[in-house]
Design an enzyme around this catalytic site. Structure first.
Site, PDB file in Angstrom:
ATOM      1  N   ASP A 113       0.848  -1.204   0.000  1.00  0.00           N
ATOM      2  CA  ASP A 113       0.000   0.000   0.000  1.00  0.00           C
ATOM      3  C   ASP A 113       0.878   1.246   0.000  1.00  0.00           C
ATOM      4  O   ASP A 113       2.018   1.216   0.461  1.00  0.00           O
ATOM      5  CB  ASP A 113      -0.823   0.105   1.290  1.00  0.00           C
ATOM      6  CG  ASP A 113      -1.704  -1.096   1.527  1.00  0.00           C
ATOM      7  OD1 ASP A 113      -2.003  -1.791   0.551  1.00  0.00           O
ATOM      8  OD2 ASP A 113      -2.075  -1.294   2.693  1.00  0.00           O
TER       9      ASP A 113
HETATM   10  N1  URA Z   1      -1.207  -5.874   4.113  1.00  0.00           N
HETATM   11  C1  URA Z   1      -1.662  -4.606   4.092  1.00  0.00           C
HETATM   12  O1  URA Z   1      -2.672  -4.298   4.719  1.00  0.00           O
HETATM   13  N2  URA Z   1      -0.977  -3.710   3.367  1.00  0.00           N
HETATM   14  C2  URA Z   1       0.145  -4.000   2.683  1.00  0.00           C
HETATM   15  O2  URA Z   1       0.738  -3.113   2.040  1.00  0.00           O
HETATM   16  C3  URA Z   1       0.606  -5.315   2.711  1.00  0.00           C
HETATM   17  C4  URA Z   1      -0.094  -6.239   3.442  1.00  0.00           C
END
Ligand code: URA
Length: 248
Positions: A113
């Site tokens: 993310d």
């Molecule tokens: N889980 C999440 O919530 N975000 C990420 O970037 C990776 C795993």
């Protein structure tokens, strides 16, 4: 021993992003492409595309980029996006510009993310990419999560049970490992890659992730000396460390 792939010099350099065929032909004619200490003047010459090419060929005096298959790790900083569809600075912006036109193209191995930092693998090797993300392989990914509220002590058993259902899904999560590091900090190791999985797992137990950082993929950890925004090219043996461990 398998035979090295042979490629026309101008095609090889164009595929590595050094310019159009015409651009690289001009570079070659100017004596700027040197192999084993000698300038190559024939753009049509066939060269062996071997893993040691960067140690033997220079372009304008600088080692040539490694040919495919290329695997690199990036320390993804916060605020940078992995996908072309999202707004904001992109992971491509952190890599040499010419890599944007490499053929085969580079892609991230899964995504992090925008608000997650840490270890991201990038490759032009489709087979490697699919082996890492394949649900059958159970490659473990370890995340350091900082939470809004104190952990209750119930989370580890729930995450390990393999019964937790995320909102909007119809299949329970595979067992995941939780190591409590502090009142509001834990290391969560998962072997799947569902959308926003870590944040949604903590949301499912009434908590909220305020910071998330990926520390490790399989047996490959983000090195302490790789600072946010920096990348490192991996040799084949190092890249394979991803598969050294399975299951949390
Ligand atoms: N889980 C999440 O919530 N975000 C990420 O970037 C990776 C795993």
């Amino acid at each position: 021993m398998s035979q090295a792939l042979m490629a026309r010099l101008d095609r090889l350099l164009a595929n590595l992003g050094y310019g159009s065929r015409r651009d690289v032909q001009a570079l070659i004619a100017a004596g700027q492409v040197v192999l084993d200490g000698a300038p190559l003047k024939d753009a049509g010459r066939k060269v062996a595309v071997t893993a040691d090419l960067s140690g033997r060929m220079t372009i304008r005096g600088i080692p040539v980029d490694p040919p495919a298959p290329l695997v690199l790790m990036l320390h993804k900083p916060l605020g940078v996006v992995c996908s072309h569809k999202e707004d904001g600075p992109r992971i491509d912006d952190l890599l040499p510009k010419r890599w944007r036109i490499r053929d085969p193209a580079l892609s991230s191995v899964g995504r992090l993310d925008k608000d997650t930092s840490g270890l991201l693998l990038i490759t032009d090797d489709g087979d490697f990419l699919h082996r890492v993300i394949s649900p059958k392989r159970h490659v473990a990914k370890a995340y350091l999560a900082t939470l809004d509220r104190p952990l209750t002590g119930q989370e580890a058993a729930l995450f390990a049970a393999g019964t937790l259902m995320l909102e909007g899904e119809d299949k329970p999560l595979l067992p995941a490992g939780l190591e409590v590091l502090g009142e509001k900090q834990a290391r969560l190791t998962i072997t799947e890659g569902r959308y926003h999985q870590v944040r949604r797992m903590f949301a499912a137990v009434g908590n909220h992730v305020t910071a998330l950082h990926r520390e490790r993929i399989g047996g490959l950890a983000l090195p302490d000396d790789l600072t946010p925004g920096e990348h490192r090219i991996l040799d084949a043996a190092t890249a394979e460390r991803v598969f050294a461990e399975a299951r949390p």
